[in-house]
Design an enzyme around this catalytic site. Structure first.
Site, short mmCIF file in Angstrom:
data_model
loop_
_atom_site.label_atom_id
_atom_site.label_comp_id
_atom_site.label_asym_id
_atom_site.label_seq_id
_atom_site.Cartn_x
_atom_site.Cartn_y
_atom_site.Cartn_z
CG ASN A 158 -6.62 -0.75 1.51
OD1 ASN A 158 -5.92 -0.24 0.63
ND2 ASN A 158 -6.10 -1.31 2.58
CG HIS B 224 -3.19 3.55 2.71
ND1 HIS B 224 -3.67 3.27 1.44
CD2 HIS B 224 -3.20 2.37 3.38
CE1 HIS B 224 -3.93 1.98 1.36
NE2 HIS B 224 -3.67 1.41 2.52
CB CYS C 134 -0.95 0.01 1.19
SG CYS C 134 -2.07 -1.38 1.19
N1 COA Z 1 -18.63 -8.81 8.86
C1 COA Z 1 -19.11 -9.14 10.08
N2 COA Z 1 -18.32 -9.55 11.08
C2 COA Z 1 -17.01 -9.62 10.85
C3 COA Z 1 -16.44 -9.30 9.61
C4 COA Z 1 -17.31 -8.89 8.58
N3 COA Z 1 -16.87 -8.54 7.37
N4 COA Z 1 -15.11 -9.47 9.67
C5 COA Z 1 -14.84 -9.87 10.92
N5 COA Z 1 -15.99 -9.99 11.63
C6 COA Z 1 -16.17 -10.40 13.02
C7 COA Z 1 -15.01 -11.21 13.55
O1 COA Z 1 -15.15 -12.57 13.20
C8 COA Z 1 -15.14 -10.97 15.04
O2 COA Z 1 -16.12 -11.83 15.54
P1 COA Z 1 -15.97 -12.52 16.99
O3 COA Z 1 -15.88 -11.36 17.96
O4 COA Z 1 -17.20 -13.33 17.10
O5 COA Z 1 -14.70 -13.31 16.91
C9 COA Z 1 -15.65 -9.54 15.14
O6 COA Z 1 -16.19 -9.24 13.85
C10 COA Z 1 -14.58 -8.54 15.49
O7 COA Z 1 -13.44 -8.80 14.68
P2 COA Z 1 -12.15 -7.91 14.75
O8 COA Z 1 -11.16 -8.45 13.78
O9 COA Z 1 -11.74 -7.75 16.18
O10 COA Z 1 -12.75 -6.52 14.24
P3 COA Z 1 -12.03 -5.15 14.09
O11 COA Z 1 -12.80 -4.12 14.81
O12 COA Z 1 -10.56 -5.25 14.38
O13 COA Z 1 -12.20 -4.86 12.55
C11 COA Z 1 -10.87 -4.89 10.56
C12 COA Z 1 -11.62 -5.72 11.60
C13 COA Z 1 -10.23 -5.85 9.58
C14 COA Z 1 -11.86 -4.00 9.87
C15 COA Z 1 -9.80 -4.03 11.27
O14 COA Z 1 -9.04 -4.82 12.14
C16 COA Z 1 -8.87 -3.37 10.30
O15 COA Z 1 -9.26 -2.52 9.53
N6 COA Z 1 -7.56 -3.71 10.35
C17 COA Z 1 -6.59 -3.12 9.49
C18 COA Z 1 -6.65 -3.80 8.15
C19 COA Z 1 -5.96 -3.02 7.09
O16 COA Z 1 -6.09 -1.83 7.02
N7 COA Z 1 -5.22 -3.72 6.24
C20 COA Z 1 -4.54 -3.11 5.17
C21 COA Z 1 -3.42 -2.32 5.68
S1 COA Z 1 -2.78 -1.36 4.40
#
Ligand code: COA
Length: 321
Positions: free
Chosen positions: A278, A248, A112
């Site tokens: 993204n 970003h 990214c």
């Molecule tokens: N829809 C519904 N539920 C979802 C889901 C979706 N698309 N994706 C994950 N979940 C669930 C998980 O399974 C978890 O369930 P559980 O509590 O029963 O285990 C719950 O939601 C919380 O998951 P978590 O991973 O803790 O959520 P989060 O608040 O961290 O959000 C992201 C997840 C991926 C959105 C977040 O971590 C993120 O944006 N991370 C950075 C990713 C990124 O930017 N990557 C590229 C970098 S350049």
């Protein structure tokens, strides 16, 4: 000698995939995606539409705004993780598409952060007098390497391309760029296959982007907070001298975290994540182009661009537009 941005451009594939569409594909909801990421929809390349197609359209858009001809370009650099081919590199393929021949052309892979890396390299070539006019592109078709049955990744990413024309100038321009990487985080966000290591059996379900979202999130927030501080300190500037933060577009909560660190109101932050998702290396140049074409970013204003991605890689650019 400095480099300055003479024109910007972008291209998004026509096909739009909304959160509602995703609800039919995986167990997720529009509400969850909006709340956790800020994303409402993303563009997806159609069958046969490749990263190079996106690059060409964004590049022609930037060339037009700069009021130049493709033949005026003497350097091409494309940041991408999803090239059309292993080689020739994307810069060379784009050069051929633009009908120009002979100038240096390269691809750079920094996930990214690809566009920020590409911009920084082009800036150095111009500053040292080795190039006069560079075409710098960030472009991706990440949709091709996403597991569309994995709700933890598929809701996040989209396709697109953004481009700038960078040209030699006696006035800045690009004031400074700051690049970093730390391979100790290589297992938090990566694509598991490659030419030398081999490609996994597609049925094994591993030939897709792998991500520990939660951990990526935490490192991204602290790292981006540090890089914006580093950039301001290096230039003896304070955040209120920045007109626009162009981050970003990975997650609205990460963007808000960086803005908070800078004590910058969200009115001075360019946000496109709701419509773009993204788009990896394409995200910053597309956000810049949106802001320029909407008339928000004006000549003479100071912009802080930043990005963070797999590796991890991260970087920033301070620019007088
Ligand atoms: N829809 C519904 N539920 C979802 C889901 C979706 N698309 N994706 C994950 N979940 C669930 C998980 O399974 C978890 O369930 P559980 O509590 O029963 O285990 C719950 O939601 C919380 O998951 P978590 O991973 O803790 O959520 P989060 O608040 O961290 O959000 C992201 C997840 C991926 C959105 C977040 O971590 C993120 O944006 N991370 C950075 C990713 C990124 O930017 N990557 C590229 C970098 S350049």
């Amino acid at each position: 000698m400095y480099s300055r941005i003479a024109g910007t451009g972008r291209f998004l594939p026509e096909k739009v995939l909304t959160n509602k569409d995703l609800e039919k594909m995986v167990e997720t909801s529009d509400e969850w995606i909006r709340e956790r990421t800020g994303i409402q929809e993303r563009h997806i390349a159609s069958d046969g539409e490749t990263t190079l197609d996106l690059c060409e359209k964004a590049a022609r858009n930037a060339i037009e705004m700069a009021g130049i001809e493709p033949a005026d370009i003497d350097m091409i650099i494309v940041g991408t993780t999803t090239p059309d081919l292993v080689f020739p590199n994307m810069g060379v393929l784009l050069q051929d598409r633009l009908g120009i021949h002979g100038c240096m052309a390269m691809g750079i892979e920094a996930a990214c952060t690809g566009f920020i890396y590409a911009l920084s390299i082009a800036d150095k070539f111009i500053k040292t007098g080795n190039a006069k006019r560079a075409l710098v592109v960030g472009a991706e078709t990440l949709s091709r390497i996403i597991d569309w049955s994995d709700r933890t990744t598929c809701v996040l990413f989209g396709d697109g391309a953004g481009a700038v024309i960078l040209e030699a100038s006696e006035e800045p321009g690009v004031i400074s760029t700051h690049l970093h990487a730390d391979g100790k985080y290589k297992d938090l966000l990566y694509f598991p296959s490659g030419v030398s290591r081999g490609f996994a059996d597609l049925k094994s379900g591993t030939d897709f982007v792998q991500m520990k979202g939660n951990e990526v999130f935490k490192v991204a927030v602290t790292t981006l907070g540090r890089i914006v501080e580093e950039t301001l300190e290096a230039n003896d500037m304070s955040a209120d001298e920045i007109d626009w933060l162009i981050p970003h577009q990975a997650n609205i909560r990460i963007i808000e975290g960086t803005a908070r660190k800078l004590k910058m109101p969200m009115e001075r932050v360019i946000v496109t994540i709701h419509e773009h998702g993204n788009t990896s290396a394409a995200s910053v140049p597309m956000a810049l182009d949106v802001a320029v074409r909407e008339g928000r970013v004006q000549r003479g204003q100071t912009l802080l661009l930043e990005a963070f991605g797999g590796g991890f890689t991260w970087g920033s650019a301070l620019i007088r537009f």
